[in-house]
Motif scaffolding. Sequence first.
Motif, PDB file in Angstrom:
ATOM      1  N   UNK A  27       8.834  -1.383  13.427  1.00  0.00           N
ATOM      2  CA  UNK A  27       9.725  -0.299  13.085  1.00  0.00           C
ATOM      3  C   UNK A  27       8.894   0.856  12.543  1.00  0.00           C
ATOM      4  N   UNK A  28       9.223   2.066  12.950  1.00  0.00           N
ATOM      5  CA  UNK A  28       8.506   3.241  12.469  1.00  0.00           C
ATOM      6  C   UNK A  28       8.898   3.557  11.038  1.00  0.00           C
ATOM      7  N   UNK A  29       7.992   4.215  10.337  1.00  0.00           N
ATOM      8  CA  UNK A  29       8.258   4.547   8.945  1.00  0.00           C
ATOM      9  C   UNK A  29       9.383   5.564   8.806  1.00  0.00           C
ATOM     10  N   UNK A  30       9.459   6.516   9.719  1.00  0.00           N
ATOM     11  CA  UNK A  30      10.503   7.542   9.627  1.00  0.00           C
ATOM     12  C   UNK A  30      11.884   6.933   9.818  1.00  0.00           C
ATOM     13  N   UNK A  31      12.025   6.044  10.800  1.00  0.00           N
ATOM     14  CA  UNK A  31      13.327   5.401  11.013  1.00  0.00           C
ATOM     15  C   UNK A  31      13.648   4.447   9.856  1.00  0.00           C
ATOM     16  N   UNK A  32      12.621   3.820   9.284  1.00  0.00           N
ATOM     17  CA  UNK A  32      12.842   2.939   8.136  1.00  0.00           C
ATOM     18  C   UNK A  32      13.322   3.741   6.930  1.00  0.00           C
ATOM     19  N   UNK A  33      12.733   4.919   6.716  1.00  0.00           N
ATOM     20  CA  UNK A  33      13.169   5.774   5.613  1.00  0.00           C
ATOM     21  C   UNK A  33      14.612   6.217   5.808  1.00  0.00           C
ATOM     22  N   UNK A  56      16.908   4.685   7.524  1.00  0.00           N
ATOM     23  CA  UNK A  56      17.781   3.523   7.410  1.00  0.00           C
ATOM     24  C   UNK A  56      18.061   3.181   5.946  1.00  0.00           C
ATOM     25  N   UNK A  57      17.057   3.379   5.104  1.00  0.00           N
ATOM     26  CA  UNK A  57      17.245   3.100   3.675  1.00  0.00           C
ATOM     27  C   UNK A  57      17.841   4.282   2.916  1.00  0.00           C
ATOM     28  N   UNK A  58      18.006   5.409   3.580  1.00  0.00           N
ATOM     29  CA  UNK A  58      18.626   6.554   2.934  1.00  0.00           C
ATOM     30  C   UNK A  58      17.641   7.450   2.221  1.00  0.00           C
ATOM     31  N   UNK A  59      16.387   7.364   2.543  1.00  0.00           N
ATOM     32  CA  UNK A  59      15.370   8.224   1.951  1.00  0.00           C
ATOM     33  C   UNK A  59      15.133   9.421   2.871  1.00  0.00           C
ATOM     34  N   UNK A  60      14.588  10.497   2.327  1.00  0.00           N
ATOM     35  CA  UNK A  60      14.295  11.679   3.133  1.00  0.00           C
ATOM     36  C   UNK A  60      13.201  11.347   4.151  1.00  0.00           C
ATOM     37  N   UNK A 109      10.991   3.579  -5.771  1.00  0.00           N
ATOM     38  CA  UNK A 109      12.026   4.260  -5.003  1.00  0.00           C
ATOM     39  C   UNK A 109      12.431   3.438  -3.781  1.00  0.00           C
ATOM     40  N   UNK A 110      11.463   2.816  -3.136  1.00  0.00           N
ATOM     41  CA  UNK A 110      11.764   1.974  -1.975  1.00  0.00           C
ATOM     42  C   UNK A 110      12.598   0.769  -2.415  1.00  0.00           C
ATOM     43  N   UNK A 111      12.226   0.165  -3.536  1.00  0.00           N
ATOM     44  CA  UNK A 111      12.978  -0.998  -4.025  1.00  0.00           C
ATOM     45  C   UNK A 111      14.401  -0.622  -4.385  1.00  0.00           C
ATOM     46  N   UNK A 112      14.584   0.515  -5.052  1.00  0.00           N
ATOM     47  CA  UNK A 112      15.929   0.950  -5.420  1.00  0.00           C
ATOM     48  C   UNK A 112      16.781   1.223  -4.188  1.00  0.00           C
ATOM     49  N   UNK A 154      13.103  -2.727   7.403  1.00  0.00           N
ATOM     50  CA  UNK A 154      12.721  -1.386   6.943  1.00  0.00           C
ATOM     51  C   UNK A 154      12.060  -1.465   5.568  1.00  0.00           C
ATOM     52  N   UNK A 155      12.577  -2.329   4.716  1.00  0.00           N
ATOM     53  CA  UNK A 155      12.006  -2.493   3.375  1.00  0.00           C
ATOM     54  C   UNK A 155      10.569  -3.005   3.453  1.00  0.00           C
ATOM     55  N   UNK A 156      10.327  -4.024   4.270  1.00  0.00           N
ATOM     56  CA  UNK A 156       8.958  -4.540   4.366  1.00  0.00           C
ATOM     57  C   UNK A 156       8.016  -3.507   4.979  1.00  0.00           C
ATOM     58  N   UNK A 157       8.520  -2.727   5.935  1.00  0.00           N
ATOM     59  CA  UNK A 157       7.694  -1.684   6.542  1.00  0.00           C
ATOM     60  C   UNK A 157       7.292  -0.638   5.509  1.00  0.00           C
ATOM     61  N   UNK A 158       8.272  -0.167   4.750  1.00  0.00           N
ATOM     62  CA  UNK A 158       7.976   0.887   3.768  1.00  0.00           C
ATOM     63  C   UNK A 158       7.188   0.358   2.580  1.00  0.00           C
ATOM     64  N   UNK A 159       7.450  -0.858   2.191  1.00  0.00           N
ATOM     65  CA  UNK A 159       6.735  -1.407   1.041  1.00  0.00           C
ATOM     66  C   UNK A 159       5.265  -1.604   1.357  1.00  0.00           C
ATOM     67  N   UNK A 160       4.974  -2.012   2.567  1.00  0.00           N
ATOM     68  CA  UNK A 160       3.572  -2.207   2.937  1.00  0.00           C
ATOM     69  C   UNK A 160       2.836  -0.870   3.015  1.00  0.00           C
ATOM     70  N   UNK A 161       3.549   0.190   3.426  1.00  0.00           N
ATOM     71  CA  UNK A 161       2.884   1.495   3.502  1.00  0.00           C
ATOM     72  C   UNK A 161       2.863   2.194   2.151  1.00  0.00           C
ATOM     73  N   UNK A 162       3.901   2.013   1.322  1.00  0.00           N
ATOM     74  CA  UNK A 162       3.980   2.731   0.052  1.00  0.00           C
ATOM     75  C   UNK A 162       3.002   2.187  -0.970  1.00  0.00           C
ATOM     76  N   UNK A 163       2.826   0.876  -0.999  1.00  0.00           N
ATOM     77  CA  UNK A 163       1.985   0.317  -2.046  1.00  0.00           C
ATOM     78  C   UNK A 163       0.745  -0.353  -1.550  1.00  0.00           C
ATOM     79  N   UNK A 164       0.320  -0.058  -0.345  1.00  0.00           N
ATOM     80  CA  UNK A 164      -0.846  -0.733   0.216  1.00  0.00           C
ATOM     81  C   UNK A 164      -2.101  -0.489  -0.581  1.00  0.00           C
TER      82      UNK A 164
END
Length: 144
Positions: free
Chosen positions: A1-7, A9-13, A22-25, A57-67
Amino acid sequence: MEQESAKMLLGLAPNSHPSQSQVKDAYRSKAWETHPDRFPAHLKSQAESNFKLVSEAYTTLLSSAGGATRRQSVQTAAGASSYYSQSRVVIKTRVGRTQTSMIRVASLPFLFIIFGSLTLAASTASRAYKTQKEAHPSFNPFLP
């Protein structure tokens, strides 16, 4: 899943760089909205697929946000492992002893309740048996 579509999907900009918190919330709120147990039986399959998408989407963003942050913390912990392991043992020992003593103190009333109820049941059964024996004596040598 792409990061933009994951964002999205989670309601982030879409162009934002969210932190781990922010990703966890965002994940918690979306997971609460899409959890399959909140839907009736005929909508559960759709809810399950939505929930899986949100989790992905959460696992995708979490791996990129806190890598990078996660890698640094792992390296720091590996470098100072001897210091932290010694202090963790002391803390666990103290907490373990405190918890064990609290469990012993908390379990005493329950033990009194259990043994008291067993004693009361035994005395009641004994009285009932004696009353039955007096009311209907048996001459069978195999019965007490």
